[in-house]
Design a protein around this motif. Structure first.
Motif, PDB file in Angstrom:
ATOM      1  N   LEU A   5       0.807  -1.218   0.000  1.00  0.00           N
ATOM      2  CA  LEU A   5       0.000   0.000   0.000  1.00  0.00           C
ATOM      3  C   LEU A   5       0.844   1.274   0.000  1.00  0.00           C
ATOM      4  O   LEU A   5       0.549   2.203  -0.770  1.00  0.00           O
ATOM      5  N   PRO A   6       1.909   1.383   0.825  1.00  0.00           N
ATOM      6  CA  PRO A   6       2.714   2.612   0.782  1.00  0.00           C
ATOM      7  C   PRO A   6       3.315   2.876  -0.601  1.00  0.00           C
ATOM      8  O   PRO A   6       3.359   4.020  -1.054  1.00  0.00           O
ATOM      9  N   VAL A   7       3.766   1.833  -1.278  1.00  0.00           N
ATOM     10  CA  VAL A   7       4.336   2.003  -2.615  1.00  0.00           C
ATOM     11  C   VAL A   7       3.259   2.494  -3.581  1.00  0.00           C
ATOM     12  O   VAL A   7       3.466   3.419  -4.362  1.00  0.00           O
ATOM     13  N   PHE A   8       2.085   1.889  -3.508  1.00  0.00           N
ATOM     14  CA  PHE A   8       0.994   2.288  -4.389  1.00  0.00           C
ATOM     15  C   PHE A   8       0.538   3.707  -4.081  1.00  0.00           C
ATOM     16  O   PHE A   8       0.337   4.522  -4.997  1.00  0.00           O
ATOM     17  N   ASP A   9       0.385   4.021  -2.807  1.00  0.00           N
ATOM     18  CA  ASP A   9      -0.077   5.355  -2.417  1.00  0.00           C
ATOM     19  C   ASP A   9       0.886   6.445  -2.856  1.00  0.00           C
ATOM     20  O   ASP A   9       0.476   7.581  -3.128  1.00  0.00           O
ATOM     21  N   ALA A  10       2.169   6.125  -2.921  1.00  0.00           N
ATOM     22  CA  ALA A  10       3.161   7.110  -3.348  1.00  0.00           C
ATOM     23  C   ALA A  10       2.924   7.559  -4.789  1.00  0.00           C
ATOM     24  O   ALA A  10       3.343   8.657  -5.183  1.00  0.00           O
ATOM     25  N   HIS A  11       2.232   6.727  -5.561  1.00  0.00           N
ATOM     26  CA  HIS A  11       1.988   7.033  -6.976  1.00  0.00           C
ATOM     27  C   HIS A  11       0.508   7.222  -7.295  1.00  0.00           C
ATOM     28  O   HIS A  11       0.155   7.423  -8.454  1.00  0.00           O
ATOM     29  N   ARG A  12      -0.344   7.190  -6.280  1.00  0.00           N
ATOM     30  CA  ARG A  12      -1.791   7.221  -6.523  1.00  0.00           C
ATOM     31  C   ARG A  12      -2.220   8.505  -7.251  1.00  0.00           C
ATOM     32  O   ARG A  12      -3.039   8.463  -8.156  1.00  0.00           O
ATOM     33  N   ARG A  13      -1.682   9.665  -6.842  1.00  0.00           N
ATOM     34  CA  ARG A  13      -2.076  10.916  -7.489  1.00  0.00           C
ATOM     35  C   ARG A  13      -1.708  10.918  -8.969  1.00  0.00           C
ATOM     36  O   ARG A  13      -2.470  11.373  -9.817  1.00  0.00           O
ATOM     37  N   LEU A  14      -0.506  10.432  -9.267  1.00  0.00           N
ATOM     38  CA  LEU A  14      -0.068  10.347 -10.653  1.00  0.00           C
ATOM     39  C   LEU A  14      -0.995   9.433 -11.448  1.00  0.00           C
ATOM     40  O   LEU A  14      -1.413   9.774 -12.559  1.00  0.00           O
ATOM     41  N   LEU A  15      -1.339   8.295 -10.889  1.00  0.00           N
ATOM     42  CA  LEU A  15      -2.192   7.336 -11.584  1.00  0.00           C
ATOM     43  C   LEU A  15      -3.579   7.918 -11.838  1.00  0.00           C
ATOM     44  O   LEU A  15      -4.155   7.752 -12.928  1.00  0.00           O
ATOM     45  N   PHE A  16      -4.114   8.617 -10.836  1.00  0.00           N
ATOM     46  CA  PHE A  16      -5.419   9.249 -11.029  1.00  0.00           C
ATOM     47  C   PHE A  16      -5.330  10.321 -12.118  1.00  0.00           C
ATOM     48  O   PHE A  16      -6.215  10.429 -12.974  1.00  0.00           O
ATOM     49  N   GLY A  17      -4.264  11.118 -12.090  1.00  0.00           N
ATOM     50  CA  GLY A  17      -4.103  12.162 -13.101  1.00  0.00           C
ATOM     51  C   GLY A  17      -4.045  11.588 -14.502  1.00  0.00           C
ATOM     52  O   GLY A  17      -4.676  12.104 -15.430  1.00  0.00           O
ATOM     53  N   VAL A  18      -3.302  10.511 -14.681  1.00  0.00           N
ATOM     54  CA  VAL A  18      -3.214   9.858 -15.991  1.00  0.00           C
ATOM     55  C   VAL A  18      -4.588   9.349 -16.422  1.00  0.00           C
ATOM     56  O   VAL A  18      -5.055   9.605 -17.540  1.00  0.00           O
TER      57      VAL A  18
END
Length: 298
Positions: A5-18
């Motif tokens: 989860l911490p690894v995923f959360d670190a990139h969650r904003r980027l993924l949502f933006g894409v």
């Protein structure tokens, strides 16, 4: 599972933006990010050398799959289709300034409308290369294409967007001042003030999706646009708890409204030479989840 989860959360904003800029839909973007999480949680991490690249690639492919089906659904859409608006003011649908940095002004509704006219592959390349600055090699892996093909797609997409992107030249402060005048005229039901804020050839596009009253075709001309907005404002004034506010809509000053029942409308304005040239109005209640419960200001 605890380290996933911490690894995923670190990139969650980027993924949502894409996903959001690929799909123009808050709900679909959230679904794509959730599906990416499910795939990440089930993946063999020994085969993942770069989690960020893996997650972006997975989210992009999920968004491409959804984009194909979404376009088929839009063929039967009632009236003009507009992207879902998103408040980009901290505390009003977006939790912190870092989120705004990920989305930025590139996420404007006017640009998302133009991106709708790209092919799915062109849109993916434009979003990944032009908006998020990913290298061609990474985009090529995400799309399963050669770098040469990605560069060609990117060139076509840039030319297409440059030719169709509205030329609104107002800086942020000027945009805000014009939006404030526009909002005051709407709140006061002042037809003359609305006319004074609109360019002679102003265009209004409303998206009601058959769920609420909206124009089924774009409205052109300051007089017609002003009268339509005045009529909508008059009807909305009777709604319980109506709150019409200046808000940051998709990275630029805009207008949003809520009632006791929830989000009511979002407006994005195209401003140039001190006047409003374009008004994009989203009224379809199914598209207003990105407005949250209100209470923010630009």
């Amino acid at each position: 599972m605890t380290d996933l989860l911490p690894v995923f959360d670190a990139h969650r904003r980027l993924l949502f933006g894409v996903a959001y800029q690929m799909l123009g839909s808050v709900a679909d973007a959230e679904d794509a990010v959730q599906e990416a999480w499910l795939r990440w949680s089930a993946a063999d991490r020994d085969d993942v050398a770069d989690p960020r690249a893996w997650l972006v690639r997975t989210t992009t492919r999920l968004a491409l799959d959804r984009l194909t089906s979404a376009r088929a659904r839009r063929e039967s859409y009632v009236g003009p289709w507009l992207p879902e608006p998103l408040l980009t003011t901290a505390g009003a649908g977006v939790p912190d300034p870092a989120e705004e940095a990920v989305l930025g002004e590139q996420v404007s509704l006017a640009l998302l409308v133009v991106l709708e006219s790209l092919s799915p592959a062109e849109r993916a390349v434009f979003v990944l290369r032009e908006v998020f600055g990913l290298p061609a090699s990474e985009v090529a892996r995400a799309l399963g294409r050669s770098e040469a093909a990605v560069r060609q797609l990117g060139h076509r997409a840039r030319e297409h967007v440059a030719a169709r992107r509205p030329r609104f030249d107002a800086d942020r402060q000027a945009h805000r001042e014009v939006t404030e005048r526009f909002l005051a005229a709407c709140v006061g039901g002042d037809l003359d003030a609305l006319l004074a804020a609109l360019a002679p050839g102003a265009v209004l596009v409303t998206d009601g999706g058959g769920r609420t009253k909206a124009a089924l075709r774009p409205i052109t001309g300051a007089d017609k646009v002003a009268r339509f907005l005045a009529a909508v404002g008059s009807e909305g004034a009777s709604l319980p708890g109506l709150r019409l506010e200046l808000a940051e809509v998709n990275g630029v000053p805009g207008v949003a409204a809520w009632t006791d029942a929830g989000p009511f409308v979002a407006m994005s304005l195209g401003v140039a030479d001190g006047l409003v040239h374009q008004v994009l109005v989203v009224l379809n209640p199914d598209k207003l989840s990105g407005l949250g419960t209100g209470g923010g200001s630009a």
